[in-house]
Design a protein around this motif. Structure first.
Motif, mmCIF file in Angstrom:
data_model
loop_
_atom_site.group_PDB
_atom_site.id
_atom_site.type_symbol
_atom_site.label_atom_id
_atom_site.label_comp_id
_atom_site.label_asym_id
_atom_site.label_seq_id
_atom_site.Cartn_x
_atom_site.Cartn_y
_atom_site.Cartn_z
ATOM 1 N N PRO A 126 0.831 -1.208 0.000
ATOM 2 C CA PRO A 126 0.000 0.000 0.000
ATOM 3 C C PRO A 126 0.862 1.252 0.000
ATOM 4 O O PRO A 126 2.063 1.201 0.275
ATOM 5 C CB PRO A 126 -0.799 -0.115 1.293
ATOM 6 C CG PRO A 126 0.034 -0.966 2.185
ATOM 7 C CD PRO A 126 0.759 -1.919 1.279
ATOM 8 N N GLY A 127 0.239 2.386 -0.308
ATOM 9 C CA GLY A 127 0.951 3.656 -0.354
ATOM 10 C C GLY A 127 1.635 3.970 0.966
ATOM 11 O O GLY A 127 1.405 3.313 1.981
ATOM 12 N N GLU A 128 2.450 5.000 0.926
ATOM 13 C CA GLU A 128 3.238 5.365 2.100
ATOM 14 C C GLU A 128 2.372 5.975 3.191
ATOM 15 O O GLU A 128 1.458 6.732 2.925
ATOM 16 C CB GLU A 128 4.316 6.364 1.710
ATOM 17 C CG GLU A 128 5.431 5.736 0.954
ATOM 18 C CD GLU A 128 5.972 4.540 1.682
ATOM 19 O OE1 GLU A 128 6.650 4.727 2.698
ATOM 20 O OE2 GLU A 128 5.727 3.395 1.253
ATOM 21 N N GLN A 129 2.747 5.707 4.417
ATOM 22 C CA GLN A 129 2.006 6.216 5.556
ATOM 23 C C GLN A 129 1.960 7.737 5.543
ATOM 24 O O GLN A 129 0.910 8.332 5.688
ATOM 25 C CB GLN A 129 2.680 5.744 6.832
ATOM 26 C CG GLN A 129 1.884 6.064 8.068
ATOM 27 C CD GLN A 129 2.212 5.096 9.171
ATOM 28 O OE1 GLN A 129 3.272 4.485 9.179
ATOM 29 N NE2 GLN A 129 1.308 4.937 10.097
ATOM 30 N N GLU A 130 3.119 8.326 5.338
ATOM 31 C CA GLU A 130 3.220 9.779 5.374
ATOM 32 C C GLU A 130 2.155 10.436 4.520
ATOM 33 O O GLU A 130 1.360 11.241 5.009
ATOM 34 C CB GLU A 130 4.612 10.191 4.876
ATOM 35 C CG GLU A 130 4.804 11.663 4.732
ATOM 36 C CD GLU A 130 5.602 11.964 3.484
ATOM 37 O OE1 GLU A 130 6.111 13.081 3.394
ATOM 38 O OE2 GLU A 130 5.699 11.080 2.603
ATOM 39 N N GLU A 136 -0.447 8.973 2.926
ATOM 40 C CA GLU A 136 -1.791 8.453 3.120
ATOM 41 C C GLU A 136 -2.448 9.026 4.377
ATOM 42 O O GLU A 136 -3.634 9.279 4.400
ATOM 43 C CB GLU A 136 -1.755 6.923 3.239
ATOM 44 C CG GLU A 136 -1.396 6.233 1.956
ATOM 45 C CD GLU A 136 -2.467 6.413 0.901
ATOM 46 O OE1 GLU A 136 -3.643 6.364 1.258
ATOM 47 O OE2 GLU A 136 -2.107 6.608 -0.273
#
Lengths: 455, 455, 455
Positions: C435-439, C441
């Protein structure tokens, strides 16, 4: 980061080696397997049907071990930059405590023929002592270095063992799950210690004394394991059969009630109707603490619910209103709020034990009176006098904890123990090599991969 | 964030206090310790060798407790901004359910002399009911507020208990691990409820309905504990001896097979040959669900592998192909995909139970027939009629779940229950004080430390 | 990312399906429930009081299962971009291993009447084999694809089972907790395999071969569960009564000592006096490995402390000084440092077993000699010759591991197995949808919510 002063490089390892050497020596001289554990002393014939307990202690031990290490270890990971220390120092401090408590409790409880005799029950008791030390650790979390914590553990284990011996063996107090011996003792020992170590300049580190989203989720691992294993924790030293079952049942329902009251109160006291994760992480567990003394007694299922509900309420209100006052008025900095989770619910639990003991009758307990209140069963005490002893036990505990914690605070102010400076509290980097930041680290490789494959 | 409307500040705490007050009152009137738990009723003499079971339920209970709370609690943490709610509301909803289910199951199963009699087995049964409620929670995750969930739990526990009573006590259906009573019931109750609560504007929150790297790892904690403890879960209510062992063995192998088929299918159905973490987190567990009914039967080790393989396959295909259709065609929004992990594998498990029951013979079960199929052993039923009853039990469960879930949906549309708006689904901030972002928070202290020490 | 080549889309699923099909077929032909597990073969009358063991294996099994899956699974999550693979492939590889080991161990140990007979003890033994395979996985972590790992598991389970059979059944070697059969074997099998797969261009992925703050905390989940459950792991196959208790006690104290020595040494060897999380995550556990052979023997509590202390020391020094040399001089890339946690402590544990066996006397063991050293008790061997057999067992293990690992390395170089390129090691994206990056998202939804509510 500034260079670490040369002496730090030596204090912690020297203390580890010194203490480990000393306890190992004492183990060599004194510690032997008991008759359940020694190949030459065990005989199947020795063990009647009831002695099935020799096995049953084994799953109980394993559950207590989970509760103490996974539960207390991860509960303290909530600080944003202190996760390595929280879980790492838990291991360090608890390891020393387990060895040291084995010796101390062994001298007090199972010393004969010149030797201490240990078995699986010794491990449960040592784990209980480690639990108390970890509670105290919660009060000073982020404000003490590992060398200080080792000294704290050394002193606290002594006082824990003596206090426990006085209560359980001399005064005949009942306290299976340790509302007094573990929670009240651990909390007030830590709080008095924290008071002596008061830092007027802690503001310099205040920006680090909070959680972030992921650290709160890590802490919930601790909460959930504590919640789930508390029935085993409270019941581990109880009599098999009805005693163990009753303790499990009471603890289970008490925790459900403290959870419901925590959610109700957390919403009510918040400014804008939102829940506070700190309350859920902690106050929801107060139901386990509050029945520590009484859960093996005939508390009744309703009594368990009422006790848990009260504990969750008091604990949540404590976090909201009492902790700030403790700090501003009484100069008491309590990082994890152990006063709310262990202190007040522990005292409440002791008082609940007084009440339930006072109500004990031969009708209510039948033959079971022998295992819950042996002195009443033998006619050596009335229920009322048992209750008075219970109350006295609570005061003894408070005295041991407050005097011991204060002494501990003075001990921990020894200058060579390398306490973190006011501006570097709640910070792993003081004691640990901390890897680079996630943000940068995770983006770099991603880009690398992309350019790699585009090429 | 917008101000929280005044009424929200009161609905949740009032419901908590009201429900806790009511169950506590009912506990006070009706609930008493049973003969395994009451000090006055327990006598060692009462318990023959076989009654060792009174201890053995204790480790079983503890394992089920881990499975339900750690497993289901953490499995739902996969959403990027809904971790606090997932694990927090799990505690809240399950705590009410455990109390309420104790009362309901007690009235149906252990009510005599004007009282409900509870012990460790009651805790296992209440945990099973909580499991079903948490499965339904998975279907509506992120789209319902805590007050709604409390009402859902209240209704669902009633229907769960009645359905379970009809199946196990009236129809003589066998369902140890709950393919029907727990998984099928919980899944379809939640799905019908979610259907009634359909949100046509959920697109506004769609950007939050996904995971991030760390939330997926947190969810794997749930997966791994479910995977590891499922053998204990399925075997907890089975007969000691061969029954418990067989259930453990069958569940263990079924899970290994569903894991292998999940990895195979996940790669095959993906666009680019990569694995999908959603499949591994969920479909790998379908092997535990599918043998819920039959694992105590003589399923054979091969049967366990085949069942697990089929369940992992169906579940993975469900995530890939069926869930999108459910939403687009049937207006059924299933956040966790409980239809794939619990719904279809649960129905498959019920059917597998029909088949295995139909094949039961006196030769295959010997004396063990008495504990697995007591009605066949007594000659009151043929294997074929047992199979018909099993099938009928599945339909009863589907009726209870679908009618109950639909009613539940209507109930949860009551306006004062404070459902999150379409644009704020899957968002912790609606109900929780959420700490600052990791990115900023972790960088600030670092810089602070650096400047601090450079100075 | 580049497109995944078409053949990858087929290799992994085909291997999964092929292997699952083959083991299922073999299960159908050969595997049957044993007399503890089969409804028709179990009779209460068959089981004397001592046969309580049929229950006691059940909590033991559950604990071993936790240790292997939660422990080893999460311990390997420390890499910043390889968490999905670490825990996901653990499931995949272990699932195949559990099935395959059941067959192999069954043919060697419980084959009669044309069938393998399995029960809960079979599950414990299969879990032990999975433990060895996961240790080897640690050596090649990040450098091998899932198809390679499946082949490795297939080969390793064969050699593990044969080696174990030779040691335990043919040579009469004692090795309850598997210092030799599990740790030494698993480590050197993995190390020789890694040697054959040496990558001279691994520098291209080096920036990903490190941890980040949260991945280190996830790994600590593994550490803490390994630490807590190791007493159960070592004691699972021991004799009930004193044997099991002694093993639990020895393992417990050994782990406390290895923790203390790890903290001491980690500080001493670091450049600036700070602790290294890698040491705490791993070396602190060496105390569990080192008493794998001797913990069921009369090691004495002091002996357990001394052994643990030594193991923690050796392991920490290994991480600091030996691992770099292994890579630079011997071209041995050991991602998790299994040589330090399992290799050296395993060999030390084997040697410790030699010494303790040599010291066995009739006085020290009494009647218990029968269960710990049955051949000495029967007079067929002297203590010295038992010690020689123990030593010989260690060499047999090293030969099996080194030859087997080398063969395994050659096998895994088969080109169609889709090994990750040098520049994409330690990277989940090669095998997983990430999944996409935490930052990004987590910030996007926050802003969305804000604008939403401002509007």
């Amino acid at each position: 980061m500034a260079r670490v002063p040369r002496h730090r490089r030596l204090v912690l390892p020297l203390l580890c080696l010194l203490f480990q050497g000393a306890t190992a020596l004492l183990f060599a001289i004194f510690v032997r397997y008991n008759h359940e554990t020694d190949a030459a002393l065990w005989h199947w014939g020795n063990h009647s049907n009831v002695d099935n307990k020799f096995y049953f202690r084994y799953p109980s031990f394993q559950d207590v071990h989970v509760m103490v290490f996974v539960g207390f270890g991860f509960l303290m990971v909530f600080l944003q930059r202190y996760g390595f220390s929280s879980v790492g120092f838990t291991f360090l401090v608890a390891s020393l405590t387990l060895q040291w408590a084995t010796l101390l409790q062994g001298f007090l409880h199972s010393f004969h023929g010149g030797h201490i005799h240990i078995g699986v029950e010794s491990l449960i008791n040592a784990d209980f002592c480690a639990g108390a030390v970890l509670i105290s650790f919660g009060a000073v979390l982020g404000k003490t270095g590992p060398a200080q914590l080792l000294l704290m553990a050394l002193l606290e284990a002594v006082l824990f063992s003596v206090n426990e011996f006085i209560l359980l063996s001399l005064l005949g107090v009942r306290d299976a799950g340790g509302s007094m011996t573990i929670h009240t003792f651990g909390a007030y020992f830590g709080l008095f210690l924290s008071r002596v170590l008061y830092r007027s300049q802690l503001e310099k580190s205040r920006h680090r004394q909070s959680s972030v989203y992921n650290s709160d989720l890590f802490a919930m691992i601790g909460t959930i394991f504590l919640w789930v294993f508390w029935p085993s924790f409270n019941s581990a030293p109880t009599a098999l059969g009805d005693g163990q079952h009753r303790t499990v049942v009471n603890t289970y329902y008490s925790l459900t009630a403290s959870t419901l009251s925590t959610f109700a109160l957390s919403t009510l006291v918040s400014g804008d109707g939102r829940l506070d994760m700190v309350h859920v992480q902690n106050a929801a567990l107060a139901g386990g603490v509050v029945v520590g003394t009484s859960s093996e007694m005939m508390l009744t299922p309703f009594g368990a619910l009422a006790a848990g509900f009260l504990a969750g309420t008091v604990s949540t209100l404590g976090y909201k209103f009492f902790t700030p006052i403790l700090e501003s008025r009484f100069k008491l900095q309590d990082t994890c709020g152990v006063h709310n989770l262990h202190g007040m619910p522990g005292v409440l639990g002791a008082i609940l034990g007084v009440v339930v003991a006072a109500l004990a009758t031969h009708e209510a307990y039948g033959d079971g009176l022998q295992s819950v209140f042996p002195l009443i069963a033998k006619g050596q005490r009335s229920a009322t006098s048992q209750a008075v002893y219970q109350l006295f036990g609570m005061f003894v505990t408070l005295v041991f904890a407050s005097v011991g914690g204060s002494l501990g605070g003075l001990l921990l102010r020894l200058p060579f123990l390398d306490s973190p400076p006011d501006s570097q509290c709640f910070e792993d980097q003081v004691y640990w090599e901390v890897p680079g930041e996630q943000e940068t680290e995770t983006q770099r490789p991603l880009r690398a991969v992309e350019s790699d494959t585009q090429a």
